[in-house]
Write an enzyme that holds these catalytic residues in place. Sequence first.
Site, PDB file in Angstrom:
ATOM      1  N   TRP A 164      12.596   2.085  -7.324  1.00  0.00           N
ATOM      2  CA  TRP A 164      13.937   1.575  -7.586  1.00  0.00           C
ATOM      3  C   TRP A 164      13.964   0.143  -8.102  1.00  0.00           C
ATOM      4  O   TRP A 164      14.994  -0.322  -8.570  1.00  0.00           O
ATOM      5  CB  TRP A 164      14.783   1.638  -6.301  1.00  0.00           C
ATOM      6  CG  TRP A 164      14.090   1.151  -5.061  1.00  0.00           C
ATOM      7  CD1 TRP A 164      13.516   1.933  -4.104  1.00  0.00           C
ATOM      8  CD2 TRP A 164      13.864  -0.197  -4.642  1.00  0.00           C
ATOM      9  NE1 TRP A 164      12.951   1.166  -3.120  1.00  0.00           N
ATOM     10  CE2 TRP A 164      13.155  -0.156  -3.420  1.00  0.00           C
ATOM     11  CE3 TRP A 164      14.205  -1.441  -5.165  1.00  0.00           C
ATOM     12  CZ2 TRP A 164      12.776  -1.303  -2.730  1.00  0.00           C
ATOM     13  CZ3 TRP A 164      13.830  -2.591  -4.491  1.00  0.00           C
ATOM     14  CH2 TRP A 164      13.123  -2.519  -3.289  1.00  0.00           C
ATOM     15  N   LYS A 188      11.107  12.028 -11.686  1.00  0.00           N
ATOM     16  CA  LYS A 188      11.859  11.902 -10.433  1.00  0.00           C
ATOM     17  C   LYS A 188      12.060  10.425 -10.132  1.00  0.00           C
ATOM     18  O   LYS A 188      11.129   9.730  -9.717  1.00  0.00           O
ATOM     19  CB  LYS A 188      11.145  12.569  -9.258  1.00  0.00           C
ATOM     20  CG  LYS A 188      12.089  12.700  -8.030  1.00  0.00           C
ATOM     21  CD  LYS A 188      11.362  12.772  -6.712  1.00  0.00           C
ATOM     22  CE  LYS A 188      11.019  11.428  -6.156  1.00  0.00           C
ATOM     23  NZ  LYS A 188      12.197  10.609  -5.753  1.00  0.00           N
ATOM     24  N   SER A 242       4.560   2.531  -3.377  1.00  0.00           N
ATOM     25  CA  SER A 242       3.746   1.948  -2.315  1.00  0.00           C
ATOM     26  C   SER A 242       2.387   2.628  -2.220  1.00  0.00           C
ATOM     27  O   SER A 242       2.213   3.788  -2.601  1.00  0.00           O
ATOM     28  CB  SER A 242       4.472   2.075  -0.973  1.00  0.00           C
ATOM     29  OG  SER A 242       4.466   3.428  -0.529  1.00  0.00           O
ATOM     30  N   TYR A 252      -1.755  15.613  -2.266  1.00  0.00           N
ATOM     31  CA  TYR A 252      -1.062  16.738  -2.904  1.00  0.00           C
ATOM     32  C   TYR A 252      -1.929  17.328  -4.020  1.00  0.00           C
ATOM     33  O   TYR A 252      -2.001  18.554  -4.188  1.00  0.00           O
ATOM     34  CB  TYR A 252       0.268  16.285  -3.496  1.00  0.00           C
ATOM     35  CG  TYR A 252       1.272  15.756  -2.503  1.00  0.00           C
ATOM     36  CD1 TYR A 252       1.276  16.158  -1.166  1.00  0.00           C
ATOM     37  CD2 TYR A 252       2.258  14.841  -2.906  1.00  0.00           C
ATOM     38  CE1 TYR A 252       2.214  15.674  -0.269  1.00  0.00           C
ATOM     39  CE2 TYR A 252       3.195  14.347  -2.021  1.00  0.00           C
ATOM     40  CZ  TYR A 252       3.173  14.757  -0.705  1.00  0.00           C
ATOM     41  OH  TYR A 252       4.102  14.257   0.177  1.00  0.00           O
ATOM     42  N   GLU A 264       0.075   3.344  -9.721  1.00  0.00           N
ATOM     43  CA  GLU A 264       0.321   1.894  -9.796  1.00  0.00           C
ATOM     44  C   GLU A 264       1.013   1.539  -8.498  1.00  0.00           C
ATOM     45  O   GLU A 264       2.173   1.895  -8.272  1.00  0.00           O
ATOM     46  CB  GLU A 264       1.172   1.536 -11.023  1.00  0.00           C
ATOM     47  CG  GLU A 264       1.183   0.050 -11.330  1.00  0.00           C
ATOM     48  CD  GLU A 264       2.322  -0.698 -10.663  1.00  0.00           C
ATOM     49  OE1 GLU A 264       2.039  -1.348  -9.615  1.00  0.00           O
ATOM     50  OE2 GLU A 264       3.445  -0.639 -11.145  1.00  0.00           O
ATOM     51  N   CYS A 299       6.043  -5.709  -7.448  1.00  0.00           N
ATOM     52  CA  CYS A 299       4.673  -5.454  -7.002  1.00  0.00           C
ATOM     53  C   CYS A 299       3.734  -6.572  -7.427  1.00  0.00           C
ATOM     54  O   CYS A 299       2.704  -6.803  -6.781  1.00  0.00           O
ATOM     55  CB  CYS A 299       4.180  -4.113  -7.530  1.00  0.00           C
ATOM     56  SG  CYS A 299       4.372  -3.907  -9.307  1.00  0.00           S
ATOM     57  N   GLU A 398       2.206  -6.458   2.014  1.00  0.00           N
ATOM     58  CA  GLU A 398       3.255  -6.606   1.009  1.00  0.00           C
ATOM     59  C   GLU A 398       4.627  -6.604   1.679  1.00  0.00           C
ATOM     60  O   GLU A 398       4.982  -5.667   2.394  1.00  0.00           O
ATOM     61  CB  GLU A 398       3.174  -5.469  -0.013  1.00  0.00           C
ATOM     62  CG  GLU A 398       4.147  -5.634  -1.161  1.00  0.00           C
ATOM     63  CD  GLU A 398       3.985  -4.565  -2.225  1.00  0.00           C
ATOM     64  OE1 GLU A 398       4.073  -4.888  -3.418  1.00  0.00           O
ATOM     65  OE2 GLU A 398       3.766  -3.393  -1.846  1.00  0.00           O
TER      66      GLU A 398
END
Length: 494
Positions: A164, A188, A242, A252, A264, A299, A398
């Site tokens: 976001w 997504k 993250s 997955y 990333e 980031c 972070e």
Amino acid sequence: MDLTHDDWKRRAATLRFHGSHLIDGRSHEGNGTFTVVSPRDGRALADVADAGATEVDLAVAAARRAFDEGPWPRLAPAERGRTLLRLADLIEQRRTDLALTVSLEMGKLVTDAYHIELRALIATFRWYGELAGKLTDESPHTAPEALALVTREPTGVVGAVVPWNFPLTLAGWKVAPALAAGCTVVLKPSEKSPLSALLLARLATEAGLPPGVLNVVAGDGPVAGRALGLHPGVDVLAFTGSTAVGRHYLRYAADSNLKRVWLELGGKSPNIILPDAPDLEQAAATAAWGVFFNQGEMCTAPSRLLVHSSIAERVTEAVVERARALRVGDPLDPASEMGALAGHDHLDRVLGHVRAAVDDGARLRTGGQPLPAGTGGAYLRPTVFDRVAPDTALAREEVFGPVLSVLTFDDLDEAVALANATDYGLAAGLWTSDLSTAHRVSRALRAGTVWVNCYEEGDLTVPFGGMKQSGNGRDKSAHALEKYTELKTTWIRL
């Protein structure tokens, strides 16, 4: 774009949002909805279709058909490029609405959304649109009785999952090269910021993308993101977010079809200021700008300021003064210099880091408190800690908020050791007037990008990505195409 605070508020009051998925070129409502709430004021913006496994299946199936049977991968690359250029033009035409949507859904200053995020998105589609028709294959030298060809072919269906904090820029960094290569995409966006991506998808259809080439499904990570990561019809998964969630996507892939996963991830970027910095005031100003830009939700944010002990107080005080002077306020007010965090849940997490830093003995120099209640939004004052111990959470984890930790060192070897004493390796900064020092330290820093006497500079010609637990692969530049293409060798006996 020169709009006043009242102008932006009037536009916000009349802005209408698309809340349905875009699958196979058509709107799709799905079976449920969730509400997108603006961190600016706590106001509900829109009810958005909530994707589950069924919607992800439909989107992947549409992308699969478009890749296996449709025209997109079979078009001349230059023709794909012209479509991306048309999309860039449409984004420019709707730039104000897109910027306003981003600002409302995630709290970013609308002026930053317009001048920085949308500028980057438009530049990305134009850059890859122009590059698409200029790619070449290889024909290695062989013995006279053979001909060898090495061709780059589109990988197939790409699942792209983006966060976001820069919802359009980061989507563009994945979608544009994937489309230029001839892939089809299921995007997504974050459940916090789906509205801008849903508008982008409709502009892509208007630009002439065939049905199924770009599909956008809105939903949360544990359901929609997981379904996309596990789906056997997805050939490549590109994720920004993250490190913890990045681990899930690797699992997955292992549990499904061993799809390639490009990550990333997070960062805890060091910003090293040496006594011979060409301009200490500029170094301090850039340090403050870098960690408070986009509310620190970056980031690459230079959240660890490493300063030589001989100049530490001077530099720290300059940063503190700038932090205290920053005007935190309504993201729609052009006079604001820092907007809202992405939501009250995120604000609470950042405040948890602040409390832990105090408990660990760091000295709070300024900030650390939310703005007074009453706005309904999630606002935090710019925060600076010094006397931060290198082994504490504030120096290693972070925060993803406007919180700076200041650490000191006495020599260059110590500075490099401190800079590399993290699980992350996304970016770093270095301030020095010595050319040899600049080269030697840049090589010693374990980071995907090192800025010397600047921060957050660059353009689309250079790759972006991390080392260590900041991920793998690269966005931007021609190297991004490596994620979305396969090398094929054809050996012909003559």
